[in-house]
Design an enzyme around this catalytic site. Structure first.
Site, PDB file in Angstrom:
ATOM      1  N   ASN A 115      18.775  57.997 -38.979  1.00 54.83           N
ATOM      2  CA  ASN A 115      19.176  57.725 -37.597  1.00 54.83           C
ATOM      3  C   ASN A 115      20.674  57.550 -37.370  1.00 54.83           C
ATOM      4  O   ASN A 115      21.164  57.820 -36.284  1.00 54.83           O
ATOM      5  CB  ASN A 115      18.369  56.547 -37.015  1.00 54.83           C
ATOM      6  CG  ASN A 115      18.508  55.273 -37.808  1.00 54.83           C
ATOM      7  OD1 ASN A 115      18.985  55.285 -38.943  1.00 54.83           O
ATOM      8  ND2 ASN A 115      18.107  54.177 -37.225  1.00 54.83           N
ATOM      9  N   GLU A 128      18.124  47.120 -46.417  1.00 62.83           N
ATOM     10  CA  GLU A 128      18.055  46.900 -44.969  1.00 62.83           C
ATOM     11  C   GLU A 128      16.919  47.765 -44.459  1.00 62.83           C
ATOM     12  O   GLU A 128      16.999  48.995 -44.502  1.00 62.83           O
ATOM     13  CB  GLU A 128      19.379  47.278 -44.293  1.00 62.83           C
ATOM     14  CG  GLU A 128      20.538  46.362 -44.657  1.00 62.83           C
ATOM     15  CD  GLU A 128      20.405  44.919 -44.178  1.00 62.83           C
ATOM     16  OE1 GLU A 128      19.456  44.611 -43.419  1.00 62.83           O
ATOM     17  OE2 GLU A 128      21.247  44.094 -44.579  1.00 62.83           O
ATOM     18  N   CYS A 180      16.962  50.538 -35.994  1.00 58.60           N
ATOM     19  CA  CYS A 180      16.300  49.428 -36.683  1.00 58.60           C
ATOM     20  C   CYS A 180      16.345  48.178 -35.818  1.00 58.60           C
ATOM     21  O   CYS A 180      15.412  47.393 -35.804  1.00 58.60           O
ATOM     22  CB  CYS A 180      16.946  49.178 -38.034  1.00 58.60           C
ATOM     23  SG  CYS A 180      18.704  48.874 -37.949  1.00 58.60           S
TER      24      CYS A 180
HETATM   25  N1  LIG Z   1      17.786  47.442 -41.245  1.00 57.82           N
HETATM   26  C1  LIG Z   1      18.615  48.466 -41.146  1.00 57.82           C
HETATM   27  O1  LIG Z   1      19.813  48.345 -41.367  1.00 57.82           O
HETATM   28  C2  LIG Z   1      18.105  49.813 -40.759  1.00 57.82           C
HETATM   29  C3  LIG Z   1      18.977  50.739 -40.176  1.00 57.82           C
HETATM   30  C4  LIG Z   1      18.477  51.992 -39.819  1.00 57.82           C
HETATM   31  C5  LIG Z   1      17.151  52.295 -40.055  1.00 57.82           C
HETATM   32  N2  LIG Z   1      16.343  51.375 -40.608  1.00 57.82           N
HETATM   33  C6  LIG Z   1      14.924  51.671 -40.804  1.00 57.82           C
HETATM   34  O2  LIG Z   1      14.780  52.975 -41.357  1.00 57.82           O
HETATM   35  C7  LIG Z   1      13.569  53.564 -40.900  1.00 57.82           C
HETATM   36  C8  LIG Z   1      13.839  54.945 -40.348  1.00 57.82           C
HETATM   37  O3  LIG Z   1      14.570  55.713 -41.235  1.00 57.82           O
HETATM   38  P1  LIG Z   1      13.895  56.837 -42.160  1.00 57.82           P
HETATM   39  O4  LIG Z   1      12.720  57.428 -41.457  1.00 57.82           O
HETATM   40  O5  LIG Z   1      14.994  57.750 -42.597  1.00 57.82           O
HETATM   41  O6  LIG Z   1      13.385  55.921 -43.379  1.00 57.82           O
HETATM   42  P2  LIG Z   1      12.696  56.376 -44.760  1.00 57.82           P
HETATM   43  O7  LIG Z   1      12.287  55.126 -45.447  1.00 57.82           O
HETATM   44  O8  LIG Z   1      11.691  57.433 -44.538  1.00 57.82           O
HETATM   45  O9  LIG Z   1      13.894  57.077 -45.583  1.00 57.82           O
HETATM   46  C9  LIG Z   1      15.074  56.382 -45.919  1.00 57.82           C
HETATM   47  C10 LIG Z   1      15.709  57.035 -47.138  1.00 57.82           C
HETATM   48  O10 LIG Z   1      14.880  56.834 -48.286  1.00 57.82           O
HETATM   49  C11 LIG Z   1      14.735  58.058 -48.975  1.00 57.82           C
HETATM   50  N3  LIG Z   1      13.505  58.001 -49.783  1.00 57.82           N
HETATM   51  C12 LIG Z   1      12.240  58.393 -49.479  1.00 57.82           C
HETATM   52  N4  LIG Z   1      11.389  58.158 -50.507  1.00 57.82           N
HETATM   53  C13 LIG Z   1      12.136  57.593 -51.486  1.00 57.82           C
HETATM   54  C14 LIG Z   1      11.842  57.114 -52.796  1.00 57.82           C
HETATM   55  N5  LIG Z   1      10.623  57.188 -53.312  1.00 57.82           N
HETATM   56  N6  LIG Z   1      12.855  56.592 -53.523  1.00 57.82           N
HETATM   57  C15 LIG Z   1      14.100  56.503 -53.015  1.00 57.82           C
HETATM   58  N7  LIG Z   1      14.446  56.943 -51.785  1.00 57.82           N
HETATM   59  C16 LIG Z   1      13.470  57.480 -51.036  1.00 57.82           C
HETATM   60  C17 LIG Z   1      14.739  59.070 -47.854  1.00 57.82           C
HETATM   61  O11 LIG Z   1      14.973  60.367 -48.339  1.00 57.82           O
HETATM   62  C18 LIG Z   1      15.885  58.543 -47.017  1.00 57.82           C
HETATM   63  O12 LIG Z   1      17.121  58.907 -47.587  1.00 57.82           O
HETATM   64  C19 LIG Z   1      13.017  52.603 -39.857  1.00 57.82           C
HETATM   65  O13 LIG Z   1      12.000  51.811 -40.424  1.00 57.82           O
HETATM   66  C20 LIG Z   1      14.226  51.745 -39.507  1.00 57.82           C
HETATM   67  O14 LIG Z   1      13.897  50.480 -38.980  1.00 57.82           O
HETATM   68  C21 LIG Z   1      16.777  50.142 -40.973  1.00 57.82           C
END
Ligand SMILES: NC(=O)c1ccc[n+]([C@@H]2O[C@H](COP(=O)([O-])OP(=O)(O)OC[C@H]3O[C@@H](n4cnc5c(N)ncnc54)[C@H](O)[C@@H]3O)[C@@H](O)[C@H]2O)c1
Length: 484
Positions: free
Chosen positions: A162, A258, A292
């Site tokens: 995002n 996060e 998020c």
């Molecule tokens: N708290 C925060 O700072 C914050 C900020 C932005 C988004 N978010 C959260 O992120 C989510 C949305 O983002 P998304 O859809 O990209 O999240 P996601 O968890 O699908 O992916 C995040 C990252 O993890 C990687 N990933 C996937 N499987 C993995 C594994 N097995 N090992 C290591 N890495 C892996 C993905 O390729 C990506 O780079 C929402 O839940 C949102 O709330 C949190």
């Protein structure tokens, strides 16, 4: 805005200072959320290529940690300048790749340059300390401890889709200024934006191997990266499910996570309802709620619920819905699967007696902003993170009930409280289980130098410029024993 920015349809990964095609021969298609077309391909790299990246990072890090912080700063200042001068190009890619409005995409890039500069300046002003042994019983004045911060080594930075530039640089810049090397794994959707950001870094003539861009499905190379013995720290932002799994796989390395949220907007009966409605709607619906820290549920005192619902509806009616190219606030969600999930949550709530105030219209992956009233704790939308433009309203009888519902969540990122009574605000805030509480304002991450914390299912550790630098360094004590 030119249309020919995406000239290279197949993007390379970056390791040891070079752009390469993967020996896997495989690429991943990146489909725009709103153009319904593939806008580029990124490399699906192999485990051997991950090994090479980590190996060259380990080599490069040793020298990088030895040069002066002023020298490290000079590369990062150039990076910030490069990002600013490429802001139009990068913003257009962000817009096409993750469907964010051009204006917001541009401010993401300039905010990132500001973030990098502030990070450098913060690091330049961080100093160690010293201690004399004499302060502890039996200790001696001739024992002096010199306490300094030293880098951890190779930092694995994993970012979500995002904010593909900002949330990545928020890990890379503190890691580098503190003397670490970085393995950067962008979200697949967001990998082209990440590539453009690394192209800007490459322009600074950064030492070879110090930063690698590794692309591939998180589900394929993610575990391999996380479990790799060459990784000394992991900074992850993404969903709770992915983060929890990562924490189970990683062993004996510091983690900052996060994760997701379900931030409540608590509205007391003495609140300035007009202002609260404005804050709630912008908090809930910017970038279609794909944040998020979006407000993801309203807990309103029933005495003012009808009035608030009317005001919220009025604010929703003002939201622009459509294409990110037209600067709309409500844009198509990142993919169809995400839109299907939001639809399931809406249907579940309606099936159990919730009422649609406005919205519940869908065209492909574009979901119109949806307000649901009379939501109860039996409905999934009361607890689950939709990451889309749906806002449930739960009517409560008292502050105590609002606090109870707020805390029953598996998440604990942020919360907003709306009241004119500052004592009441603090009484509620003190009882809320969340990393941050906003009083009379929407939930949000910035300004970026504030500590940013998720507790419970929303994460562990702290980000925010100084805190990020601290998380990527450790204290080292050298004791000088002076002859008496
Ligand atoms: N708290 C925060 O700072 C914050 C900020 C932005 C988004 N978010 C959260 O992120 C989510 C949305 O983002 P998304 O859809 O990209 O999240 P996601 O968890 O699908 O992916 C995040 C990252 O993890 C990687 N990933 C996937 N499987 C993995 C594994 N097995 N090992 C290591 N890495 C892996 C993905 O390729 C990506 O780079 C929402 O839940 C949102 O709330 C949190």
């Amino acid at each position: 805005m030119g249309t020919n920015v995406l000239t290279s349809s197949s993007y390379k990964f970056y390791t040891n200072g070079e752009w390469k095609e993967s020996l896997s021969g495989e690429t991943i298609d990146i489909k725009s959320p709103y153009l319904s077309e593939v806008i580029g391909k990124v490399q699906a790299i192999t485990n051997e290529e991950v090994d090479e990246a980590i190996c060259s990072a380990q080599e490069a890090q040793k020298l990088w940690a030895e040069i002066s912080i002023q020298q490290r700063a000079s590369y990062l200042y150039k990076w910030a300048d490069e990002l600013v001068s490429r802001q139009n190009e990068i913003a257009e890619i962000i817009m096409k790749e993750v469907g964010k409005s051009y204006k917001d995409a541009k401010s993401e890039v300039t905010r990132t340059a500001d973030f990098i500069r502030y990070t450098i300046e913060e690091a330049l002003h961080m100093h160690g300390e010293s201690m004399r042994g004499e302060s502890f019983p039996g200790g001696s004045k001739s024992k002096i401890a010199i306490i300094e911060r030293v880098p951890l080594g190779v930092v694995l930075a994993i970012s979500p889709f995002n904010y593909p530039v900002n949330l990545a640089a928020a890990k890379i810049a503190p890691a580098l200024i503190a003397g670490n090397a970085v393995i950067f794994k962008p979200a697949t959707q967001g990998a082209i934006s990440g590539t453009k950001m690394i192209e800007a870094l490459h322009e600074t003539a950064l030492p070879k191997g110090l930063v690698s861009l590794v692309t591939g499905k998180g589900s394929v190379i993610g575990d391999y990266l996380v479990e790799h013995k060459g990784i000394n720290m992991i900074s992850f932002t993404g969903g709770t499910h992915t983060g929890v799994r990562l924490a189970q796989k990683a062993s004996m390395v510091p983690l900052v996570l996060e994760l997701g949220g379900k931030d409540p907007g608590i509205v007391c009966e003495d609140a300035d309802l007009k202002e609260a409605a404005k804050q709630i709607i912008s908090g809930a619906f910017s970038y279609s709620g794909q944040r998020c820290t979006a407000i993801k549920r309203v807990l309103v005192n029933e005495k003012v619920a009808d009035e608030l619902v009317g005001l919220l509806k009025g604010e929703v009616e003002k939201l622009s819905v459509g294409s990110p190219e037209d600067g709309s606030t409500i844009v198509p969600l990142i993919d169809n699967k995400s839109a299907d999930f939001v639809q399931i949550l809406i249907a579940d709530a309606l099936g159990q007696g919730a009422e649609v105030v406005i919205g519940n219209k869908r065209e492909h992956n574009l979901i119109h902003p949806t307000l649901l009233d009379y939501v109860t704790g039996e409905m999934r939308v009361a607890w689950e993170e939709p990451f889309g433009p749906v806002l449930p309203i739960i009517r409560v009888l008292s502050d105590e009930e609002a606090i109870k519902l707020a805390n029953e969540s598996e998440y604990g990122l942020q919360a907003s409280i709306f009241t004119k009574d500052v004592n009441r605000a603090f009484t509620i805030a003190n009882k809320i289980e969340a990393g941050s509480v906003q009083i009379n304002g929407r939930t949000e991450r910035g300004p970026d130098h504030f500590p940013f914390i998720g507790i419970k299912g929303s994460g562990m550790g702290v980000q925010g410029i100084r805190k990020s630098i601290e998380s990527m360094t450790r204290e080292k004590v050298t004791v000088l024993n002076i002859a008496e």
